[in-house]
Design an enzyme around this catalytic site. Structure first.
Site, PDB file in Angstrom:
ATOM      1  N   LYS A 188       0.804  -1.222   0.000  1.00 45.29           N
ATOM      2  CA  LYS A 188       0.000   0.000   0.000  1.00 45.29           C
ATOM      3  C   LYS A 188       0.837   1.273   0.000  1.00 45.29           C
ATOM      4  O   LYS A 188       0.305   2.355  -0.213  1.00 45.29           O
ATOM      5  CB  LYS A 188      -0.980  -0.023   1.172  1.00 45.29           C
ATOM      6  CG  LYS A 188      -2.062  -1.084   1.002  1.00 45.29           C
ATOM      7  CD  LYS A 188      -2.922  -0.809  -0.227  1.00 45.29           C
ATOM      8  CE  LYS A 188      -4.020  -1.858  -0.387  1.00 45.29           C
ATOM      9  NZ  LYS A 188      -4.905  -1.573  -1.519  1.00 45.29           N
TER      10      LYS A 188
ATOM     11  N   SER B 229      -2.570 -12.879   4.044  1.00 51.09           N
ATOM     12  CA  SER B 229      -3.113 -12.868   2.674  1.00 51.09           C
ATOM     13  C   SER B 229      -2.095 -13.440   1.694  1.00 51.09           C
ATOM     14  O   SER B 229      -2.478 -14.037   0.683  1.00 51.09           O
ATOM     15  CB  SER B 229      -3.559 -11.466   2.259  1.00 51.09           C
ATOM     16  OG  SER B 229      -2.457 -10.600   2.148  1.00 51.09           O
TER      17      SER B 229
HETATM   18  C1  LIG Z   1      -2.646  -7.551   3.519  1.00 52.65           C
HETATM   19  C2  LIG Z   1      -3.331  -7.227   2.243  1.00 52.65           C
HETATM   20  N1  LIG Z   1      -3.421  -8.128   1.309  1.00 52.65           N
HETATM   21  C3  LIG Z   1      -4.035  -7.878   0.130  1.00 52.65           C
HETATM   22  C4  LIG Z   1      -4.633  -6.700  -0.147  1.00 52.65           C
HETATM   23  C5  LIG Z   1      -5.369  -6.514  -1.448  1.00 52.65           C
HETATM   24  O1  LIG Z   1      -4.848  -5.566  -2.318  1.00 52.65           O
HETATM   25  P1  LIG Z   1      -5.760  -4.639  -3.217  1.00 52.65           P
HETATM   26  O2  LIG Z   1      -6.406  -3.620  -2.336  1.00 52.65           O
HETATM   27  O3  LIG Z   1      -4.817  -4.019  -4.196  1.00 52.65           O
HETATM   28  O4  LIG Z   1      -6.803  -5.473  -3.886  1.00 52.65           O
HETATM   29  C6  LIG Z   1      -4.579  -5.749   0.834  1.00 52.65           C
HETATM   30  C7  LIG Z   1      -5.248  -4.495   0.627  1.00 52.65           C
HETATM   31  O5  LIG Z   1      -5.627  -3.809   1.530  1.00 52.65           O
HETATM   32  C8  LIG Z   1      -3.917  -6.001   2.051  1.00 52.65           C
HETATM   33  O6  LIG Z   1      -3.861  -5.094   3.030  1.00 52.65           O
END
Ligand SMILES: Cc1ncc(COP(=O)(O)O)c(C=O)c1O
Length: 321
Positions: free
Chosen positions: A55, A269
Site C-alpha cells: 500500500k 493474505s
Molecule cells: C494484507 C493485504 N493483502 C491484500 C490486499 C489486497 O490488495 P488490493 O487492495 O490491491 O486489492 C490488501 C489491501 O488492503 C492487504 O492489506
C-alpha cells in the site's frame, strides 16, 4: 580487470527521501513450491516497501495525484477507510508531506496496526469489527459527507490506486521476466489485480489474471469477497480470468509453509495468494507464475498465526484477524 558482478540491480537505487524509495521490490523464485521443472513460481515481495506493504505504492500515488490536481495542500486533513495497511502507508507519507490523517478501521484488527498508526501520528476512528472493511467504508463516507473539509483519497474508487501498479509493480515484473503465464493477487480494493492485469495483458493478452478471494463470511485480513455485496468502482471484472476461493485455514497453513519451506515471513493474505498460485502452477505445463506478497508477518504476530497450533486458532471468528 573483471568488474565485480552487480547481482542486485541497481542496489535498490539511491533516493532523496523515504517516499521516493517506495517500490523496486525483489522478485524471488520459490523453487520448492514449484510442482514441475518447466513451471517457475515467483513471489513479488511488496513486504519490502518502507512500511512493509504494497500500500506504500498506492498511498503515494493517491496523494501525489491529488497534489498534482491541486485538490490538496499541506495542512489539509486526509480521511480514509482502511483495514490497516493503506492507513499505515498514508500515515507515513502524510507525516512526511505535512497532512494530518484520520483513518477509519474495524476495531478487531491486530494491535500492531494500531500501534504503527499512532507511531506515524495518525488519528484512528473505529468501526464495528463484525462489519469488516465494508463497515469502515460506510462510516468514512458518512463522515466525509458531514464535513466537507476532509479530503478522502478513497482507494476503492481512485484510479491512482491501480495506476500505481500499472506504472510500478507490473513494469518491474516485466523488467525481470520475458513471459508471465499467470499473475495471482489478492482481491481487496482490486487495485493490485486491475493495474497489473492492464499492463501485463498489454504486453501479452494471454497472461492469465487470477484473483484469490476469501470464502464469503471469512475475513482474511486485507481481502474481500465480492459476494459480500460491495464491488469497488475500480474493479473491471472482465479483466479477471479466474477467481478462486480460499479458506482462512488454507491461508494460515500456506503462510506457515512460505516461512518453513521458502523462508518468507509474510502476512496471512500472502498465504492465501500463494495457495492459489501453486494450484494455478500445477495446471500449467510450462511458464512463469507471479504472485504478490502484499505485506510482511510482523503485524500478525500477536494473532498467534505463526505460533499457535492450528486447532487452537479460532478460524471462524472475524475478531481473530
Ligand atoms: C494484507 C493485504 N493483502 C491484500 C490486499 C489486497 O490488495 P488490493 O487492495 O490491491 O486489492 C490488501 C489491501 O488492503 C492487504 O492489506
Amino acid at each position: 580487470m573483471i568488474e565485480p558482478r552487480l547481482d542486485n540491480r541497481p542496489c535498490g537505487g539511491k533516493y532523496g527521501d523515504i517516499v521516493q524509495a517506495i517500490g523496486h521490490t525483489p522478485l524471488v523464485e520459490l523453487k520448492r513450491l514449484s510442482p514441475k521443472p518447466g513451471v517457475r513460481i515467483y513471489a513479488k515481495l511488496e513486504s519490502y516497501n518502507p512500511t512493509g506493504s504494497v500500500k506504500d505504492r498506492v498511498a503515494r500515488s493517491m496523494i501525489e495525484d491529488a497534489e498534482a490536481q491541486g485538490a490538496i495542500s499541506p495542512g489539509q486533513t486526509i480521511l480514509e477507510p482502511t483495514s490497516g495497511n493503506t492507513g499505515i502507508s498514508l500515515a507515513m507519507i502524510c507525516s512526511r508531506k505535512g497532512y494530518p490523517l484520520k483513518v477509519v478501521m474495524p476495531d478487531n484488527v491486530t494491535q500492531e496496526r494500531t500501534q504503527l498508526l499512532h507511531m506515524y501520528g495518525a488519528e484512528i476512528v473505529y468501526s464495528p469489527g463484525a462489519q469488516g472493511s465494508n463497515g469502515a467504508v460506510a462510516m468514512a463516507l458518512e463522515m466525509a459527507e458531514a464535513d466537507s473539509s476532509y479530503y478522502m483519497p478513497y482507494q476503492y474508487g481512485n484510479e491512482a490506486n491501480p495506476l500505481a501498479h500499472y506504472n510500478g509493480t507490473a513494469l518491474e515484473i516485466l523488467e525481470e521476466l520475458d513471459e508471465v503465464a499467470a499473475f495471482v493477487g489478492g482481491l481487496g480494493t482490486g487495485g493490485t489485480l486491475m493495474g497489473n492485469a492492464r499492463r501485463l495483458k498489454e504486453e501479452d493478452p494471454d497472461t492469465k489474471i487470477v484473483a484469490a478471494e476469501p470464502l464469503q463470511g471469512e475475513l482474511v485480513q486485507g481481502l474481500r469477497s465480492l459476494d459480500d455485496g460491495y464491488i469497488p468502482p475500480i474493479i473491471d471484472l472482465s479483466l479477471l480470468d479466474r477467481k478462486i476461493f480460499v479458506s482462512n485455514a488454507d491461508a494460515v497453513v500456506w503462510t506457515r509453509r512460505l516461512l518453513e519451506e521458502e523462508g518468507l515471513f509474510t502476512g496471512v493474505s500472502a498465504g492465501a495468494i500463494a495457495s492459489i498460485a501453486v494450484r494455478v502452477a500445477s495446471e500449467l505445463d510450462e511458464g512463469n507464475v507471479v504472485f504478490i506478497v502484499p505485506d510482511d508477518g510482523w503485524k500478525y504476530l500477536s494473532s498467534g498465526v505463526y505460533t499457535k497450533p492450528l486447532d487452537e486458532l479460532d478460524l471462524d471468528s472475524a475478531s481473530f484477524w
